[in-house]
Design a protein around this motif. Structure first.
Motif, PDB file in Angstrom:
ATOM      1  N   ARG A   1       0.834  -1.121   0.228  1.00 27.88           N
ATOM      2  CA  ARG A   1      -0.125  -0.131  -0.138  1.00 27.88           C
ATOM      3  C   ARG A   1       0.740   0.881   0.044  1.00 27.88           C
ATOM      4  O   ARG A   1       0.131   2.472  -0.947  1.00 27.88           O
ATOM      5  CB  ARG A   1      -1.037  -0.286   0.734  1.00 27.88           C
ATOM      6  N   LEU A   2       2.118   1.587   0.432  1.00 20.56           N
ATOM      7  CA  LEU A   2       2.691   1.570   0.421  1.00 20.56           C
ATOM      8  C   LEU A   2       3.354   3.038  -0.353  1.00 20.56           C
ATOM      9  O   LEU A   2       3.154   3.719  -0.893  1.00 20.56           O
ATOM     10  CB  LEU A   2       4.214   2.003   1.768  1.00 20.56           C
TER      11      LEU A   2
ATOM     12  N   LEU B   1       1.794   8.108   4.013  1.00 21.69           N
ATOM     13  CA  LEU B   1       1.892   6.773   3.446  1.00 21.69           C
ATOM     14  C   LEU B   1       1.547   6.100   4.652  1.00 21.69           C
ATOM     15  O   LEU B   1       1.401   5.126   4.551  1.00 21.69           O
ATOM     16  CB  LEU B   1       2.706   6.845   2.219  1.00 21.69           C
TER      17      LEU B   1
ATOM     18  N   ARG C   1       4.820  12.957   1.525  1.00 21.37           N
ATOM     19  CA  ARG C   1       3.728  11.654   1.393  1.00 21.37           C
ATOM     20  C   ARG C   1       4.342  11.027   1.980  1.00 21.37           C
ATOM     21  O   ARG C   1       3.396   9.901   2.349  1.00 21.37           O
ATOM     22  CB  ARG C   1       4.816  11.389  -0.748  1.00 21.37           C
TER      23      ARG C   1
ATOM     24  N   TYR D   1      -4.753   9.208  -3.572  1.00 26.11           N
ATOM     25  CA  TYR D   1      -4.015   8.698  -4.431  1.00 26.11           C
ATOM     26  C   TYR D   1      -3.410  10.015  -5.080  1.00 26.11           C
ATOM     27  O   TYR D   1      -1.827  10.456  -4.964  1.00 26.11           O
ATOM     28  CB  TYR D   1      -3.417   7.766  -5.159  1.00 26.11           C
TER      29      TYR D   1
ATOM     30  N   GLY E   1       0.637   3.654  -2.991  1.00 22.15           N
ATOM     31  CA  GLY E   1       1.003   5.479  -2.925  1.00 22.15           C
ATOM     32  C   GLY E   1       1.963   6.111  -3.573  1.00 22.15           C
ATOM     33  O   GLY E   1       1.309   7.194  -4.163  1.00 22.15           O
ATOM     34  N   TYR E   2       3.179   5.471  -3.832  1.00 23.70           N
ATOM     35  CA  TYR E   2       4.385   6.730  -4.414  1.00 23.70           C
ATOM     36  C   TYR E   2       4.199   6.531  -6.026  1.00 23.70           C
ATOM     37  O   TYR E   2       4.327   7.327  -6.470  1.00 23.70           O
ATOM     38  CB  TYR E   2       5.729   5.792  -3.932  1.00 23.70           C
TER      39      TYR E   2
END
Length: 161
Positions: free
Chosen positions: A20-21, A122, A118, A107, A24-25
């Motif tokens: 998930r991290l 996250l 960010r 996102y 997000g990026y």
């Protein structure tokens, strides 16, 4: 405890949050997030014998994940291939179209933040403790609280647009 068993425990405990991290990026791009997550766990496997427990294991993995994502964003993707008999199974998350649409908007707003903010957001979404986030980012817990307040305002404005 064998290194393989230890790695499987780490992989099972941290895969979802690292994925998930990374997602997000990469603005929700599942393929890129999957590639980055795989790269993170390759690095964890390679460096696990040298992990000295100076930091929390989760903090160490998050730092690897953040650095891996930032490197992939800066450079053309180079693929590494490591052969393995099998990777541990990870439970698939149920797909919800309405939730996916909201996540895509979030996102997009997260992508508008600078890199340091960010990381903070996250990790907050993963419910990482403030002390651990502060350690990863390299700021005090008090400074982090102020930063989080500002980030929340910025994201709330973006999501409402």
């Amino acid at each position: 405890m064998s290194q393989q068993y230890q790695f499987e425990q780490i992989y099972n405990a941290h895969y979802s949050s690292v994925y998930r991290l990374c997602k997000g990026y990469f603005n929700g791009d599942e393929a890129m997030a999957s590639d980055a997550t795989q790269e993170v766990f390759i690095k964890v496997w390679q460096h696990l014998p040298g992990f000295r427990h100076d930091a929390n294991l989760g903090t160490w993995i998050y730092r690897i994940a953040v650095n891996t994502c930032l490197l992939q964003l800066r450079k053309p993707v180079s693929k590494k291939e490591i052969r393995t008999d099998r990777l541990p199974d990870v439970a698939a998350e149920a797909y919800n179209p309405a939730q996916e649409e909201r996540l895509q908007k979030m996102y997009a707003c997260i992508q508008q933040l600078d890199a340091a903010n960010r990381i903070v957001v996250l990790m907050m979404l993963e419910q990482v403790a403030y002390e651990q986030i502060a350690e990863v980012v390299g700021i005090s817990a008090d400074t982090l609280r102020v930063r989080i307040h500002r980030i929340k305002k910025q994201l709330a404005t973006c999501v409402q647009l």
